[in-house]
Design a protein around this motif. Structure first.
Motif, short mmCIF file in Angstrom:
data_model
loop_
_atom_site.label_atom_id
_atom_site.label_comp_id
_atom_site.label_asym_id
_atom_site.label_seq_id
_atom_site.Cartn_x
_atom_site.Cartn_y
_atom_site.Cartn_z
N PRO A 291 0.81 -1.23 0.00
CA PRO A 291 0.00 0.00 0.00
C PRO A 291 0.84 1.28 0.00
CG PRO A 291 -0.90 -1.59 1.55
CD PRO A 291 0.42 -2.13 1.11
N ILE A 292 1.87 1.30 0.80
CA ILE A 292 2.67 2.53 0.88
C ILE A 292 3.57 2.69 -0.35
CG2 ILE A 292 4.76 1.69 2.09
CD1 ILE A 292 4.32 4.15 3.97
N MET A 293 3.94 1.59 -1.02
CA MET A 293 4.64 1.69 -2.31
C MET A 293 3.74 2.35 -3.35
SD MET A 293 6.39 -2.11 -2.40
CE MET A 293 6.98 -1.99 -4.09
N ILE A 294 2.49 1.92 -3.40
CA ILE A 294 1.53 2.50 -4.34
C ILE A 294 1.29 3.97 -4.03
CG2 ILE A 294 -0.87 2.42 -5.11
CD1 ILE A 294 -0.76 -0.62 -4.71
N GLU A 295 1.16 4.28 -2.75
CA GLU A 295 0.95 5.68 -2.35
C GLU A 295 2.11 6.56 -2.80
OE1 GLU A 295 1.07 8.15 1.81
OE2 GLU A 295 -0.04 6.26 1.82
N GLY A 296 3.35 6.07 -2.61
CA GLY A 296 4.50 6.87 -3.01
C GLY A 296 4.59 7.08 -4.50
N LEU A 297 4.36 6.03 -5.28
CA LEU A 297 4.49 6.13 -6.74
C LEU A 297 3.36 6.93 -7.37
CD1 LEU A 297 5.62 2.47 -7.52
CD2 LEU A 297 7.01 4.52 -7.78
N VAL A 298 2.15 6.80 -6.82
CA VAL A 298 0.98 7.46 -7.42
C VAL A 298 0.78 8.86 -6.87
CG1 VAL A 298 -1.53 7.35 -7.69
CG2 VAL A 298 -0.17 5.27 -7.91
N ASP A 299 0.60 8.97 -5.56
CA ASP A 299 0.25 10.26 -4.97
C ASP A 299 1.42 11.24 -4.92
OD1 ASP A 299 -2.24 9.17 -4.58
OD2 ASP A 299 -1.88 8.61 -2.48
N ARG A 300 2.63 10.73 -4.76
CA ARG A 300 3.77 11.62 -4.60
C ARG A 300 4.58 11.82 -5.89
NH1 ARG A 300 5.24 12.66 0.73
NH2 ARG A 300 3.96 11.60 2.29
N PHE A 303 2.72 8.65 -11.02
CA PHE A 303 2.54 7.56 -11.98
C PHE A 303 1.07 7.16 -12.04
CE2 PHE A 303 7.06 7.16 -10.96
CZ PHE A 303 7.60 7.00 -12.24
N ALA A 304 0.67 6.57 -13.17
CA ALA A 304 -0.74 6.22 -13.39
C ALA A 304 -1.21 5.19 -12.38
CB ALA A 304 -0.92 5.69 -14.82
N ARG A 305 -2.29 5.50 -11.68
CA ARG A 305 -2.78 4.62 -10.63
C ARG A 305 -3.19 3.25 -11.17
NH1 ARG A 305 -4.45 5.06 -5.51
NH2 ARG A 305 -4.10 7.31 -5.51
N SER A 306 -3.85 3.21 -12.31
CA SER A 306 -4.34 1.93 -12.84
C SER A 306 -3.20 0.97 -13.13
CB SER A 306 -5.16 2.17 -14.11
OG SER A 306 -4.37 2.78 -15.12
N VAL A 308 0.03 1.20 -11.65
CA VAL A 308 0.80 0.95 -10.43
C VAL A 308 0.07 -0.05 -9.53
CG1 VAL A 308 1.70 1.99 -8.31
CG2 VAL A 308 1.96 3.18 -10.50
N GLU A 309 -1.25 0.08 -9.41
CA GLU A 309 -2.01 -0.81 -8.54
C GLU A 309 -1.94 -2.26 -9.01
OE1 GLU A 309 -5.84 0.94 -8.59
OE2 GLU A 309 -5.41 2.37 -6.98
N LEU A 310 -1.73 -2.48 -10.29
CA LEU A 310 -1.56 -3.84 -10.81
C LEU A 310 -0.12 -4.30 -10.70
CD1 LEU A 310 -2.43 -6.36 -12.45
CD2 LEU A 310 -1.98 -5.02 -14.52
N LEU A 311 0.83 -3.42 -11.01
CA LEU A 311 2.23 -3.82 -11.14
C LEU A 311 2.93 -4.01 -9.80
CD1 LEU A 311 3.27 -1.55 -14.15
CD2 LEU A 311 2.84 -4.00 -14.16
N VAL A 312 2.54 -3.25 -8.78
CA VAL A 312 3.20 -3.40 -7.47
C VAL A 312 2.98 -4.80 -6.89
CG1 VAL A 312 3.16 -2.66 -5.07
CG2 VAL A 312 3.41 -0.98 -6.87
N PRO A 313 1.73 -5.29 -6.78
CA PRO A 313 1.56 -6.67 -6.28
C PRO A 313 2.21 -7.71 -7.18
CG PRO A 313 -0.52 -5.48 -6.21
CD PRO A 313 0.42 -4.63 -6.99
N LEU A 314 2.16 -7.48 -8.48
CA LEU A 314 2.76 -8.43 -9.41
C LEU A 314 4.27 -8.51 -9.22
CD1 LEU A 314 1.71 -10.21 -11.77
CD2 LEU A 314 2.43 -8.39 -13.32
N SER A 315 4.92 -7.35 -9.07
CA SER A 315 6.37 -7.33 -8.92
C SER A 315 6.81 -7.89 -7.57
CB SER A 315 6.90 -5.90 -9.11
OG SER A 315 6.44 -5.06 -8.08
#
Length: 424
Positions: A291-300, A303-306, A308-315
């Motif tokens: 969750p905090i990885m997605i928050e950093g990449l998207v909100d800060r 990067f495109a949320r759609s 990042v939300e897929l790629l972070v769990p996948l990676s």
């Protein structure tokens, strides 16, 4: 009270380092009191794990559904495959190069060898490499690619969720998300809203759990130092230093990649990585950092949320760069410890088997993660059983580095797969 300031203080890297140092000192000088603090960290990590799986499943299904509606899924998955392969090979080569240059397993002092002998229960100068503790260790079994594939397919998704099997849950989420993406929007909208609610609720819970992080970190590090003591760390100091160097290089390179890909300033990039950095050190669990990885990449970083939300769990589940570096370093250290010179072909075998072991390590922690060094060592006929307890003794510190490299390195991989954010 300004909640933003409290949150920033809790995730400040200097606060994290200070709490780690204070915890180690407390565990060293007050071991009995520190051992009683261990339950605090156990409860905290269990709460984070409680959130991680529902967050991952909802994020992957929701993101895949949205990705199919927007189009371009095939091209994105092709880029993911290329980036994952390149990153895996690159970090394996980095680990091998670091160990070849530093050679931590050679020219050890007699005092260090004697300490090894006490820890292992053997004399490393002898040819007897059987470790006798409490029973006979089972022979190390090589894991085939087919066995790995069989092990990641869930026969019962509810059992997999209950037992915390991250990789199996990811496979289910991917397949289910692909299927939901083919369902007409008028039918799937209800599910979409439910998944989005679960996703944001998990993010909120994770944010709340970050506030007591400094105290949690102090308790966890004190308890760990009280359990292991400083002796094993001193004996394995050269390996730990070499692994730290390889990890530091990987972290610097990953940070530079994120900085260049985000089009943000270096200060903004470091600020966005502050949360993942602190949580990785505190929890030693990459799944809880999603969750905090997605928050950093998207909100800060924008990067495109759609994506990042897929790629972070996948990676996090498939791109295991922290464990890959560790397995390469550990295998080459064992080879140096026993005077085995490795040629180019053998180093290539170490790198490829470490990538396979890294993939197999998804969802594993502690003893299970360390035990996979036996997989990489078996291809070279190295006696891992005798060295197993050495690595187990210093694994708490190595586990922090493995998780940190995985979290920051995977953020870099996601930043490469995603399009650059626009800056005004």
């Amino acid at each position: 009270m300004d909640h933003k300031k409290v949150y920033a203080f809790a995730l400040n890297p200097w606060v994290v380092v200070a709490m780690l140092g204070g915890g180690f000192a407390l565990g060293l000088y007050q071991p009995e009191a520190s051992l009683r603090l261990g339950f605090v960290g156990d409860v905290y990590v269990d709460m984070l794990k409680m959130i991680a799986l529902p967050f991952m499943v909802s994020a992957v299904i929701f993101s895949l559904q949205r990705l199919f509606r927007e189009g371009g899924a095939g091209g994105l998955l092709a880029r993911v495959g290329i980036v994952f392969v390149v990153f895996s090979i690159a970090v394996a080569a980095l680990g091998a190069a670091t160990l070849m240059v530093m050679r931590p397993g050679e020219n050890l002092s007699n005092e260090t060898k004697q300490t090894f002998g006490k820890i292992v229960g053997n004399d490393l100068n002898s040819s007897d490499t059987v470790m006798s503790l409490q029973g006979v260790d089972p022979p190390t079994k090589s894991v085939t690619f087919a066995e790995v594939l069989v092990s990641i397919v869930p026969s019962n998704i509810f059992a997999s969720l209950a037992s915390g099997e991250t990789l199996k849950a990811l496979v289910f989420a991917l397949l289910f998300g692909l299927a939901v993406g083919q369902v007409p929007a008028r039918i799937s909208d209800g599910l979409t809203q439910s998944l989005e609610t679960i996703y944001h609720a998990c993010q909120t819970l994770m944010r709340w759990l970050n506030y007591p992080l400094p105290i949690i970190l102090l308790c966890m590090s004190a308890s760990q130092m009280a359990k292991t003591g400083i002796g094993p760390l001193q004996a394995m100091a050269q390996f730990v230093i070499a692994f730290c160097v390889a990890s530091l290089i990987a972290l610097v390179l990953a940070t530079l990649i994120i900085w260049k890909r985000s089009n943000a300033s270096l200060g903004q990039t470091l600020s966005a990585l502050r949360g993942p950095f602190a949580l990785a050190l505190a929890t030693r669990s990459s799944a809880t950092c999603m969750p905090i990885m997605i928050e950093g990449l998207v909100d800060r970083l924008g990067f495109a949320r759609s994506r990042v939300e897929l790629l972070v769990p996948l990676s996090v589940s498939l791109l295991r760069i922290g464990p890959v570096i560790y397995y390469v370093a550990a295998t080459m250290f064992i080879a140096q410890l026993y005077g085995r010179d490795l040629g180019p072909t053998e180093i290539a075998v170490v790198m490829s088997s470490s990538i396979l072991a890294g993939f197999a390590s998804a969802g594993m922690t502690g003893l299970l993660t360390v035990s996979l060094v036996g997989l990489t060592s078996s291809y070279l006929g190295l006696p891992f059983e005798a060295a197993f307890i050495l690595f187990l003794a210093v694994d708490p510190l190595c586990d922090m580095l493995r998780t940190l490299v995985l979290v920051i390195g995977n953020s870099a991989a996601v930043s490469i797969v995603c399009a650059r954010p626009l800056r005004i």
